[in-house]
Design a protein around this motif. Structure first.
Motif, PDB file in Angstrom:
ATOM      1  N   ASP A   1       0.822  -1.204   0.000  1.00  0.00           N
ATOM      2  CA  ASP A   1       0.000   0.000   0.000  1.00  0.00           C
ATOM      3  C   ASP A   1       0.861   1.261   0.000  1.00  0.00           C
ATOM      4  O   ASP A   1       2.078   1.200   0.173  1.00  0.00           O
ATOM      5  N   VAL A   2       0.189   2.381  -0.177  1.00  0.00           N
ATOM      6  CA  VAL A   2       0.815   3.702  -0.104  1.00  0.00           C
ATOM      7  C   VAL A   2       0.106   4.459   1.000  1.00  0.00           C
ATOM      8  O   VAL A   2      -1.128   4.534   1.023  1.00  0.00           O
ATOM      9  N   MET A   3       0.868   5.006   1.943  1.00  0.00           N
ATOM     10  CA  MET A   3       0.251   5.612   3.121  1.00  0.00           C
ATOM     11  C   MET A   3       0.850   6.980   3.399  1.00  0.00           C
ATOM     12  O   MET A   3       1.869   7.364   2.832  1.00  0.00           O
ATOM     13  N   GLY A   4       0.204   7.677   4.308  1.00  0.00           N
ATOM     14  CA  GLY A   4       0.684   8.984   4.727  1.00  0.00           C
ATOM     15  C   GLY A   4      -0.438  10.004   4.703  1.00  0.00           C
ATOM     16  O   GLY A   4      -1.414   9.876   3.955  1.00  0.00           O
ATOM     17  N   ASN A   5      -0.299  11.026   5.541  1.00  0.00           N
ATOM     18  CA  ASN A   5      -1.323  12.065   5.606  1.00  0.00           C
ATOM     19  C   ASN A   5      -1.462  12.786   4.269  1.00  0.00           C
ATOM     20  O   ASN A   5      -2.546  13.237   3.898  1.00  0.00           O
ATOM     21  N   GLY A   6      -0.360  12.883   3.525  1.00  0.00           N
ATOM     22  CA  GLY A   6      -0.402  13.536   2.223  1.00  0.00           C
ATOM     23  C   GLY A   6      -1.315  12.826   1.244  1.00  0.00           C
ATOM     24  O   GLY A   6      -1.997  13.465   0.435  1.00  0.00           O
ATOM     25  N   VAL A   7      -1.329  11.501   1.309  1.00  0.00           N
ATOM     26  CA  VAL A   7      -2.216  10.713   0.451  1.00  0.00           C
ATOM     27  C   VAL A   7      -3.673  10.997   0.808  1.00  0.00           C
ATOM     28  O   VAL A   7      -4.525  11.192  -0.063  1.00  0.00           O
ATOM     29  N   ASN A   8      -3.952  11.045   2.113  1.00  0.00           N
ATOM     30  CA  ASN A   8      -5.320  11.296   2.565  1.00  0.00           C
ATOM     31  C   ASN A   8      -5.793  12.688   2.148  1.00  0.00           C
ATOM     32  O   ASN A   8      -6.944  12.870   1.758  1.00  0.00           O
ATOM     33  N   ILE A   9      -4.894  13.676   2.242  1.00  0.00           N
ATOM     34  CA  ILE A   9      -5.268  15.038   1.850  1.00  0.00           C
ATOM     35  C   ILE A   9      -5.564  15.103   0.357  1.00  0.00           C
ATOM     36  O   ILE A   9      -6.548  15.717  -0.070  1.00  0.00           O
ATOM     37  N   ALA A  10      -4.717  14.486  -0.454  1.00  0.00           N
ATOM     38  CA  ALA A  10      -4.952  14.473  -1.902  1.00  0.00           C
ATOM     39  C   ALA A  10      -6.299  13.826  -2.224  1.00  0.00           C
ATOM     40  O   ALA A  10      -7.042  14.300  -3.097  1.00  0.00           O
ATOM     41  N   ALA A  11      -6.618  12.754  -1.505  1.00  0.00           N
ATOM     42  CA  ALA A  11      -7.898  12.070  -1.727  1.00  0.00           C
ATOM     43  C   ALA A  11      -9.071  12.973  -1.367  1.00  0.00           C
ATOM     44  O   ALA A  11     -10.098  12.989  -2.059  1.00  0.00           O
ATOM     45  N   ARG A  12      -8.938  13.740  -0.283  1.00  0.00           N
ATOM     46  CA  ARG A  12     -10.016  14.661   0.123  1.00  0.00           C
ATOM     47  C   ARG A  12     -10.125  15.842  -0.835  1.00  0.00           C
ATOM     48  O   ARG A  12     -11.219  16.338  -1.098  1.00  0.00           O
ATOM     49  N   LEU A  13      -8.984  16.294  -1.339  1.00  0.00           N
ATOM     50  CA  LEU A  13      -9.011  17.432  -2.261  1.00  0.00           C
ATOM     51  C   LEU A  13      -9.797  17.108  -3.521  1.00  0.00           C
ATOM     52  O   LEU A  13     -10.511  17.968  -4.053  1.00  0.00           O
ATOM     53  N   GLN A  14      -9.687  15.879  -4.003  1.00  0.00           N
ATOM     54  CA  GLN A  14     -10.406  15.549  -5.229  1.00  0.00           C
ATOM     55  C   GLN A  14     -11.917  15.609  -5.017  1.00  0.00           C
ATOM     56  O   GLN A  14     -12.665  15.890  -5.951  1.00  0.00           O
ATOM     57  N   THR A  15     -12.382  15.394  -3.795  1.00  0.00           N
ATOM     58  CA  THR A  15     -13.827  15.473  -3.544  1.00  0.00           C
ATOM     59  C   THR A  15     -14.338  16.907  -3.652  1.00  0.00           C
ATOM     60  O   THR A  15     -15.539  17.135  -3.832  1.00  0.00           O
ATOM     61  N   LEU A  16     -13.431  17.898  -3.513  1.00  0.00           N
ATOM     62  CA  LEU A  16     -13.821  19.301  -3.617  1.00  0.00           C
ATOM     63  C   LEU A  16     -13.839  19.793  -5.060  1.00  0.00           C
ATOM     64  O   LEU A  16     -14.388  20.859  -5.351  1.00  0.00           O
ATOM     65  N   ALA A  17     -13.219  19.025  -5.948  1.00  0.00           N
ATOM     66  CA  ALA A  17     -13.143  19.438  -7.353  1.00  0.00           C
ATOM     67  C   ALA A  17     -14.477  19.239  -8.050  1.00  0.00           C
ATOM     68  O   ALA A  17     -15.278  18.369  -7.679  1.00  0.00           O
ATOM     69  N   ASP A  18     -14.722  20.066  -9.063  1.00  0.00           N
ATOM     70  CA  ASP A  18     -15.903  19.876  -9.900  1.00  0.00           C
ATOM     71  C   ASP A  18     -15.705  18.618 -10.744  1.00  0.00           C
ATOM     72  O   ASP A  18     -14.566  18.196 -10.991  1.00  0.00           O
ATOM     73  N   PRO A  19     -16.793  18.006 -11.214  1.00  0.00           N
ATOM     74  CA  PRO A  19     -16.632  16.919 -12.195  1.00  0.00           C
ATOM     75  C   PRO A  19     -15.834  17.430 -13.392  1.00  0.00           C
ATOM     76  O   PRO A  19     -16.170  18.447 -13.997  1.00  0.00           O
TER      77      PRO A  19
END
Length: 408
Positions: A119-137
């Motif tokens: 796996d790939v782990m780290g707070n940076g991965v989690n932040i990137a994942a959350r940021l994509q939810t804020l993006a428009d389609p």
């Protein structure tokens, strides 16, 4: 789905990288309707993303089923990659039937990540994942960290979305949206205004005045002020100053509180001269039908006026509008006036001459957080003697306080 793809040479290592996280919009819903066709579409799009990733010197670390987790050594190349992906997918989708096209969101963050065998782990991965939810389609969101790195190396427009609380992330993350095509004209205006202000000999005072106008507090430490990007301060100020007249009012009010009003009047004039161009660009953008206005963009209220007379309401104006439509609107205004002016006013004629918008602005300046707003409101309610007033005040706390703060 395909097996996870990890860069073998990075396994077991902790490394600083720009993390790119993609996700397919509405993937589960489409799978429930036509699983085989949706799987074919996602395989097609992920294949394209992987090919482009190699072109921009990135590495696919993991497949999430309907998205990819990638890393790039260069933040500039990561953003270039994301833009290329979205533009490429948009172009291809324009030639396809709607049921044959998917939309994807992309989030980008620069951080330390750890790659193990599975796996790939780290707070940076989690932040990137959350940021994509804020993006428009079909859109891209990046963190402040990425923005600071790429702003000088890319000719790309951005819109500051403000500091955001991300799910299961302890830190507050300032977020920017990448402007891909529709807002180019307005984005160029922002770039030009920021550049001109940065070249102004009074830049330090400009930032201090903007900081004061946005935060309602004077900050003598230039290092603290400089920690806020100029563009971010401009966006924040324009969120509450939806017209040139309102902007002038904010700046004039700020100047009057300072010990050097003459010097800061000149600074305010410089700000007005430059920022007025943003209102012009915003109006042109809407008249031409190119885009929604980025100033209070998510809070724009449609109206029946002709396009050239379009009105854009700030968060304060929207909150005031909602309060005026409540059953206890008069009591709400009385209580807001009492808190702001420290005196009770029963005369409806006198109250009608007071702008509820201005009262909402003052309330937010007095109590910028929900807890502070509830506390200060309860303190004033307890000084009232009439039961109906107390009930009205408590109802205002219960129904309106959280809404006022939620907008900011």
């Amino acid at each position: 789905m395909e097996k996870d793809v990890l860069a073998s040479e990075l396994k077991g290592q902790r490394t600083l990288a720009t993390v790119v996280f993609t996700d397919c919009v509405g993937f589960s819903a489409r799978m429930s309707v036509d699983e085989d066709h949706t799987l074919d579409l996602i395989r097609r799009d992920l294949k394209l993303m992987k090919q482009l990733c190699e072109n921009y010197e990135g590495r696919v670390l993991k497949s999430t089923g309907d998205g990819l987790l990638m890393c790039f050594i260069s933040a500039v190349k990561a953003v270039e990659y994301a833009i290329e992906v979205q533009r490429n997918l948009t172009e291809k989708a324009s030639k396809l039937a709607p049921h044959d096209a998917l939309k994807h969101r992309i989030g980008i963050h620069l951080a330390d990540i750890f790659i193990n065998e599975t796996d790939v782990m780290g707070n940076g991965v989690n932040i990137a994942a959350r940021l994509q939810t804020l993006a428009d389609p079909g859109g891209i969101c990046i963190s402040q960290t990425v923005y600071d790195v790429v702003k000088a190396g890319l000719n790309v427009g951005t819109r500051y979305l403000g500091p955001r609380e991300l799910k299961n992330i302890r830190e507050i993350v300032p977020v920017y949206k990448i402007l891909l095509a529709p807002d180019v004209e307005l984005s160029d205006a922002y770039v030009s205004v920021v550049r001109n202000l940065e070249q102004n000999k009074n830049l330090a005072r400009i930032k201090k005045l903007l900081f004061y106008s946005c935060k309602s507090t004077w900050e003598n430490s230039q290092s603290v002020v400089d920690s806020f990007p100029l563009e971010a301060l401009l966006h924040e100020l324009l969120e509450v100053a939806s017209t040139p007249d309102r902007l002038k009012s904010f700046l004039d009010s700020a100047v009057k509180t300072l010990s050097k009003p003459a010097e800061y009047t000149l600074v305010a004039n410089d700000i007005m001269q430059e920022v007025s161009r943003l209102y012009d660009a915003q109006q042109q953008s809407v008249v031409s039908g190119q885009a929604k206005p980025p100033i209070s963009a998510d809070l724009t209220v449609a109206n029946q006026n002709p396009p050239h007379r379009a009105t854009f309401l700030s968060p304060y104006e929207l909150i005031a509008q909602e309060l005026e439509q409540t059953e206890n609107s008069l009591r709400t205004k009385k209580l807001a006036f009492y808190i702001c002016k420290k005196r009770w006013e029963n005369d409806p004629n006198s109250l009608s001459k007071v702008s509820l918008v201005n009262l909402v602005v003052e309330l937010h300046q007095l109590a910028p957080t929900l807890e502070q707003l509830i506390t200060i409101t309860n303190e004033f309610v307890q000084t009232l003697s009439t039961t109906s007033r107390i009930c009205g005040g408590r109802q205002w706390v219960d129904q309106q306080a959280s809404e006022v703060v939620r907008q900011f």
